[in-house]
Design an enzyme around this catalytic site. Structure first.
Site: not given
Length: 402
Positions: A254, A278, A347, A350, A373, A382
């Protein structure tokens, strides 16, 4: 009348001229930029002397009067208090001015939102941009509950929460509405932890129905190649931008994660890099050879030798680490202009990595590991772009081929 340590320079800032000069050179200011900053210091010092103000006034709202007079006198440079950032930074580093990170809250609502901000940043570990949006939504809720003497939540009911959800989601897209819902739930949990509500009402927040209207939009390999090739690696900025793009394209980081990389995050012997993601996650990722070479080229022939330990630095004064995801987005935008392609966000690069992995036969769980994730549902989006595998799930049309 006080006088500066340098002859001809009066006022409380006189003794700091030479130290400030050295600090400007350390930050990479050109001689012309250094001259303008020193002239600003001299003018400000004379103004403080004339107004009988102490040095502390340079960090107070009173300094706006100095810039009002400066603009009225016809100055075309350094006309606002933003131009004091180098001087204030220096004075705080040497301990002359107190290090004030933010203005203190001025009322009960501001104090509540400030506590919520600390809860988000410290307890929840949210990044600055997400915390800012959460505080914005919380501020709307607080304003609705304010009867004139500060917001109260003692009589807060589920119906009040539902009404606010309807109002705050009106006119928002699906993604923005879901983010607003998450922000409100977090604020309601915080209110209960603070003892401001008798029951936790976060479960009273209705979920937003619907699904995303479109799958992730990857960038074609040709566009990615043009973006990377657009960097002029003969220049310092080009080597830096090339290393940033390689991290985005090859590791799927990111924008904020790229800006947050430090010199100590690379283990060159083991060939890994530590990424801070994150929720305070720290993940060790393998460092591909081409990415490592791009970063090493910037370190050896480009990165200024400064005290800042962040990997990627600004190329113009003041030389310091990139501000965040916005600065990384600006790097990608510059590459898009140089390559002659429409704007691509970091992004989307990504998404491109995930799509390429999917096309190469990687499973969704493997993609989730690379993108780090926390939930499989995040990676599941996806599946919608893998038309080949989806075709195997399609049922025959009733009555024959169509």
């Amino acid at each position: 009348m006080s006088r500066g340590c340098r002859r001809g320079l009066v006022g409380p800032l006189g003794c700091h001229r030479e130290g400030f000069r050295e600090d400007l050179r350390r930050l990479g200011y050109s001689r012309s930029g250094e001259k303008r900053q020193l002239q600003l210091l001299a003018s400000l010092s004379r103004w403080l002397e004339a107004e009988c103000l102490s040095l502390a006034a340079v960090a107070s709202p009173r300094v706006e009067s100095f810039f009002v007079a400066r603009r009225a006198a016809g100055y075309v440079n350094l006309r606002t208090d933003r131009s004091l950032a180098p001087l204030l930074g220096y004075l705080r580093r040497i301990g002359v001015l107190e290090k004030v990170e933010r203005t203190r809250p001025v009322g009960p609502n501001e104090e509540l939102l400030d506590r919520f901000r600390r809860y988000l940043m410290i307890e929840r570990g949210l990044v600055e941009g997400t915390a800012r949006f959460y505080i914005h939504v919380a501020g709307l809720f607080v304003a609705e509950r304010d009867g004139g003497n500060g917001a109260t939540f003692v009589d807060l009911k589920a119906a009040d929460v539902t009404r606010f959800v309807t109002e705050v989601c009106d006119g928002r897209g699906l993604s923005s509405a879901r983010q607003a819902i998450s922000a409100l739930r977090s604020f309601l949990r915080f209110l209960h932890l603070e003892g401001l509500t008798s029951v936790a009402l976060d479960d009273a927040v209705l979920s937003v129905a619907g699904s995303s209207s479109s799958p992730p939009r990857p960038v074609s390999p040709e566009v990615v190649a043009r973006l990377v090739a657009s960097c002029d690696r003969r220049s310092v900025m080009g080597r830096r931008d090339y290393a940033i793009l390689m991290l985005l394209v090859r590791l799927g980081l990111r924008g904020g994660e790229v800006a947050g990389l430090g010199l100590d995050d690379f283990d060159w012997r083991a060939g890994v890099v530590v990424v801070r993601g994150k929720g305070r996650r720290r993940d060790r990722l393998p460092l591909p050879a081409d990415v490592g070479q791009a970063v090493a080229a910037y370190l050896w022939c480009g990165r200024p030798r400064v005290e800042d330990r962040r990997l990627f630095l600004r190329c113009c004064a003041p030389i310091r680490g990139l501000a965040g995801s916005g600065a990384v987005g600006a790097v990608v935008a510059r590459a898009c202009r140089a390559a002659g392609v429409p704007f691509v966000s970091p992004h989307r690069l990504r998404h491109t990595l995930a799509t390429e992995m999917l096309g190469a036969g990687a499973s969704l769980s493997e993609i989730g590991q690379v993108l780090r994730h926390r939930h499989t549902s995040t990676t599941a989006i996806y599946a919608a772009v893998d038309h080949t595998r989806l075709a195997t799930l399609a049922r025959p049309w009733p009555g024959g081929e169509q």
